[in-house]
Design a protein around this motif. Structure first.
Motif, PDB file in Angstrom:
ATOM      1  N   ASP A 187       1.007  -1.151   0.010  1.00  0.00           N
ATOM      2  CA  ASP A 187      -0.030  -0.031   0.051  1.00  0.00           C
ATOM      3  C   ASP A 187       0.831   1.251  -0.091  1.00  0.00           C
ATOM      4  N   GLY A 188       0.622   2.159  -0.817  1.00  0.00           N
ATOM      5  CA  GLY A 188       1.306   3.482  -0.924  1.00  0.00           C
ATOM      6  C   GLY A 188       1.707   3.654  -2.322  1.00  0.00           C
ATOM      7  N   ASP A 189       2.472   4.692  -2.581  1.00  0.00           N
ATOM      8  CA  ASP A 189       2.991   5.335  -3.738  1.00  0.00           C
ATOM      9  C   ASP A 189       4.407   5.315  -3.946  1.00  0.00           C
ATOM     10  N   HIS A 190       5.302   4.450  -2.947  1.00  0.00           N
ATOM     11  CA  HIS A 190       6.673   4.482  -2.870  1.00  0.00           C
ATOM     12  C   HIS A 190       7.231   3.882  -4.290  1.00  0.00           C
ATOM     13  N   THR A 191       8.631   3.972  -4.462  1.00  0.00           N
ATOM     14  CA  THR A 191       9.102   3.317  -5.771  1.00  0.00           C
ATOM     15  C   THR A 191       9.575   2.111  -5.315  1.00  0.00           C
ATOM     16  N   LEU A 192      10.011   1.343  -6.210  1.00  0.00           N
ATOM     17  CA  LEU A 192      10.742  -0.078  -6.176  1.00  0.00           C
ATOM     18  C   LEU A 192      12.092   0.013  -5.337  1.00  0.00           C
ATOM     19  N   GLU A 193      12.628   1.418  -5.498  1.00  0.00           N
ATOM     20  CA  GLU A 193      13.927   1.345  -4.783  1.00  0.00           C
ATOM     21  C   GLU A 193      13.815   1.749  -3.219  1.00  0.00           C
ATOM     22  N   ARG A 194      12.523   2.339  -2.887  1.00  0.00           N
ATOM     23  CA  ARG A 194      12.195   2.481  -1.525  1.00  0.00           C
ATOM     24  C   ARG A 194      11.788   1.192  -0.813  1.00  0.00           C
ATOM     25  N   SER A 195      11.011   0.336  -1.669  1.00  0.00           N
ATOM     26  CA  SER A 195      10.632  -0.935  -1.190  1.00  0.00           C
ATOM     27  C   SER A 195      11.801  -1.677  -0.901  1.00  0.00           C
ATOM     28  N   ALA A 196      12.937  -1.392  -1.820  1.00  0.00           N
ATOM     29  CA  ALA A 196      14.102  -2.531  -1.396  1.00  0.00           C
ATOM     30  C   ALA A 196      14.827  -1.938  -0.273  1.00  0.00           C
ATOM     31  N   GLU A 197      14.816  -0.549  -0.050  1.00  0.00           N
ATOM     32  CA  GLU A 197      15.669   0.063   1.040  1.00  0.00           C
ATOM     33  C   GLU A 197      14.969  -0.501   2.352  1.00  0.00           C
ATOM     34  N   VAL A 198      13.646  -0.310   2.439  1.00  0.00           N
ATOM     35  CA  VAL A 198      12.812  -0.867   3.748  1.00  0.00           C
ATOM     36  C   VAL A 198      13.069  -2.493   3.726  1.00  0.00           C
ATOM     37  N   ALA A 199      12.986  -3.033   2.851  1.00  0.00           N
ATOM     38  CA  ALA A 199      13.112  -4.517   3.102  1.00  0.00           C
ATOM     39  C   ALA A 199      14.378  -4.721   3.545  1.00  0.00           C
ATOM     40  N   GLU A 200      15.487  -4.066   3.030  1.00  0.00           N
ATOM     41  CA  GLU A 200      16.785  -4.560   3.844  1.00  0.00           C
ATOM     42  C   GLU A 200      17.068  -4.129   5.159  1.00  0.00           C
ATOM     43  N   ARG A 201      16.233  -3.124   5.664  1.00  0.00           N
ATOM     44  CA  ARG A 201      16.316  -2.781   7.099  1.00  0.00           C
ATOM     45  C   ARG A 201      15.716  -3.948   7.948  1.00  0.00           C
ATOM     46  N   VAL A 202      14.494  -3.890   7.219  1.00  0.00           N
ATOM     47  CA  VAL A 202      13.493  -5.023   8.167  1.00  0.00           C
ATOM     48  C   VAL A 202      14.181  -6.594   8.110  1.00  0.00           C
ATOM     49  N   PHE A 203      14.568  -6.909   6.995  1.00  0.00           N
ATOM     50  CA  PHE A 203      15.296  -8.392   7.014  1.00  0.00           C
ATOM     51  C   PHE A 203      16.414  -8.350   7.926  1.00  0.00           C
ATOM     52  N   ARG A 248      18.972  -9.027  -4.959  1.00  0.00           N
ATOM     53  CA  ARG A 248      19.947  -8.418  -4.376  1.00  0.00           C
ATOM     54  C   ARG A 248      19.643  -8.059  -2.902  1.00  0.00           C
ATOM     55  N   THR A 249      18.239  -7.726  -2.621  1.00  0.00           N
ATOM     56  CA  THR A 249      17.954  -7.651  -1.265  1.00  0.00           C
ATOM     57  C   THR A 249      18.151  -8.692  -0.408  1.00  0.00           C
ATOM     58  N   LEU A 250      17.716 -10.006  -0.944  1.00  0.00           N
ATOM     59  CA  LEU A 250      18.115 -11.396  -0.278  1.00  0.00           C
ATOM     60  C   LEU A 250      19.390 -11.444  -0.085  1.00  0.00           C
ATOM     61  N   ARG A 251      20.140 -11.140  -1.090  1.00  0.00           N
ATOM     62  CA  ARG A 251      21.776 -11.357  -1.044  1.00  0.00           C
ATOM     63  C   ARG A 251      22.721 -10.740   0.116  1.00  0.00           C
ATOM     64  N   ARG A 252      21.882  -9.493   0.200  1.00  0.00           N
ATOM     65  CA  ARG A 252      22.233  -8.521   1.262  1.00  0.00           C
ATOM     66  C   ARG A 252      22.111  -9.181   2.387  1.00  0.00           C
ATOM     67  N   THR A 253      21.026  -9.684   2.913  1.00  0.00           N
ATOM     68  CA  THR A 253      20.491  -9.835   3.891  1.00  0.00           C
ATOM     69  C   THR A 253      20.244 -11.332   4.646  1.00  0.00           C
ATOM     70  N   ILE A 254      19.960 -12.049   3.922  1.00  0.00           N
ATOM     71  CA  ILE A 254      19.730 -13.492   4.341  1.00  0.00           C
ATOM     72  C   ILE A 254      20.713 -14.586   4.351  1.00  0.00           C
ATOM     73  N   PRO A 255      21.088 -15.068   5.554  1.00  0.00           N
ATOM     74  CA  PRO A 255      22.020 -16.028   5.522  1.00  0.00           C
ATOM     75  C   PRO A 255      21.865 -17.235   4.644  1.00  0.00           C
ATOM     76  N   PRO A 256      23.099 -17.774   4.157  1.00  0.00           N
ATOM     77  CA  PRO A 256      22.764 -19.104   3.457  1.00  0.00           C
ATOM     78  C   PRO A 256      22.307 -20.359   4.191  1.00  0.00           C
ATOM     79  N   ALA A 257      22.337 -20.238   5.575  1.00  0.00           N
ATOM     80  CA  ALA A 257      22.123 -21.415   6.433  1.00  0.00           C
ATOM     81  C   ALA A 257      20.220 -21.512   6.251  1.00  0.00           C
ATOM     82  N   VAL A 258      19.582 -20.543   5.773  1.00  0.00           N
ATOM     83  CA  VAL A 258      18.136 -20.346   5.845  1.00  0.00           C
ATOM     84  C   VAL A 258      17.723 -21.517   4.473  1.00  0.00           C
ATOM     85  N   PRO A 259      17.163 -22.647   4.613  1.00  0.00           N
ATOM     86  CA  PRO A 259      16.816 -23.358   3.269  1.00  0.00           C
ATOM     87  C   PRO A 259      15.871 -22.975   2.470  1.00  0.00           C
ATOM     88  N   GLY A 260      15.101 -22.037   2.751  1.00  0.00           N
ATOM     89  CA  GLY A 260      14.021 -21.624   1.696  1.00  0.00           C
ATOM     90  C   GLY A 260      13.554 -20.294   2.161  1.00  0.00           C
TER      91      GLY A 260
END
Length: 364
Positions: A187-203, A248-260
């Motif tokens: 929900d909202g009018d944010h850009t793809l880049e803003r979505s990625a920025e927030v996801a990195e912080r949250v993840f 890109r967001t996943l590679r920056r934040t999610i450890p390889p140990a997570v299976p899926g």
């Protein structure tokens, strides 16, 4: 009550759920939410109708070829088919692990701009052990964050990350694989880049909290939203742009140990969810692969078309099941980066007759 299960069982089930070429059916809508779905096709929100809808989905011949798990609501976990076979047994015989939604809803966080945290931790130990006894082998907990001018706040991120980690720890001790779902609303009018920025912080915050609570990363699954522009954003993103931002967001934040990483389909049409998942996996294969299975935990994208076809008509069960297994199959293909169309949700009834091979997995 059973005692805490060893983590090797949890890890094994996490890997089974994340096996390449399969995904999860998210059929865990609350009684109120599934009632809205039923009412959209002219059915009353009764337990009998809810049971019949779930039975139609779970008994679909051949669907176990494409699903590793199915998330159930509390009521559904204890229901049976019309002939008395428990749903957990029906799913198990199809090779599908039964799961359970364990959060009990959202509440406002005082002092924030409409942000929320999730309820359900107080009695989770007892409930999760009872769910394990009933046959559940994994669980889901949904946290919700919003993107806005000053959102999400650091408070909302920290509270939801902490609660997700506490939930995950409790579930693992009870023998359940926790699906960790930090959903960032589109929900909202944010850009793809803003979505990625927030996801990195949250993840990043969620992973830090998981470490702090000593959660075994090999025994969890992540259920995020793909990186998408806001629903009201003038920016339109192609599947290739969505895939690049998500990977890109996943590679920056999610450890390889997570299976899926099992994506939800919110905000996307049935076809968009499949195409975006396929593009993501194709890009991963082209750029060195991914340490996690990139799969799906779809609700509406697997259920909406079968529900419209069935609409409570017993004579339409077979046709609705044809659609259900067709949707499961194309999304399983997308997990392997092998989806090429057509998408079953776009076929007319007459054209579906030409694609009966979906049921048994025959070549199209």
């Amino acid at each position: 009550m059973v005692g805490p299960a060893p983590l090797d069982e949890v890890i094994a089930n996490a890997n089974k759920l994340a096996q390449p070429g399969k995904g999860i059916l998210a059929s865990d809508e609350s009684t109120r939410t599934v009632g809205k779905r039923l009412q959209s096709v002219g059915l009353d929100n009764t337990e009998a109708n809810r049971q019949a809808f779930r039975e139609m989905l779970y008994t679909t011949p051949g669907i176990g070829q494409y699903l590793s798990g199915a998330i159930l609501f509390h009521e559904t976990l204890f229901q049976s088919t019309a002939n008395g076979t428990p749903f957990v047994k029906v799913l198990g015989e199809a090779g599908i692990l039964p799961g359970i939604k364990v959060d009990v809803g959202l509440v406002p966080i005082p002092g924030t701009d409409g942000e929320t945290s999730t309820l359900g931790l107080d009695d989770l130990t007892n409930r999760s052990r009872a769910y394990y006894e009933q046959g559940a082998r994994f669980a889901k907990w949904r946290a919700v964050l919003k993107i806005g001018a000053n959102l999400p706040s650091s408070l909302a991120i920290a509270m939801n990350a902490r609660d997700l980690a506490r939930y995950a720890s409790i579930c693992q001790q009870s023998g359940l694989v926790p699906i960790v779902e930090p959903e960032i609303l589109i929900d909202g009018d944010h850009t793809l880049e803003r979505s990625a920025e927030v996801a990195e912080r949250v993840f990043a915050a969620v992973v830090a909290a998981l470490h702090e609570h000593r959660v075994c990363l090999e025994g969890i699954l992540l259920k995020p939203q793909m990186i998408l522009p806001g629903a009201e954003s003038p920016q339109k993103a192609s599947p290739e742009e969505i895939a690049a931002a998500t990977l890109r967001t996943l590679r920056r934040t999610i450890p390889p140990a997570v299976p899926g990483v099992m994506f939800l389909s919110g905000g996307q049409s049935e076809q968009e969810a499949t195409v975006n998942l396929n593009t993501l996996n194709s890009l991963a294969l082209q750029t060195g692969g991914a340490p996690w299975t990139l799969s799906f935990s779809f609700g509406r994208a697997l259920q909406a078309s079968p529900l419209r076809i069935w609409s409570g008509d017993a004579s339409k069960v077979e046709e609705a099941q044809e659609m259900a297994v067709g949707l499961a199959r194309v999304n399983a293909e997308a997990v392997l980066g092998k989806y090429s169309g057509p998408h079953p949700s776009k076929l007319t009834a007459s054209l579906r007759e030409n694609f009966r091979g979906w049921r048994q997995g025959e070549p199209r």
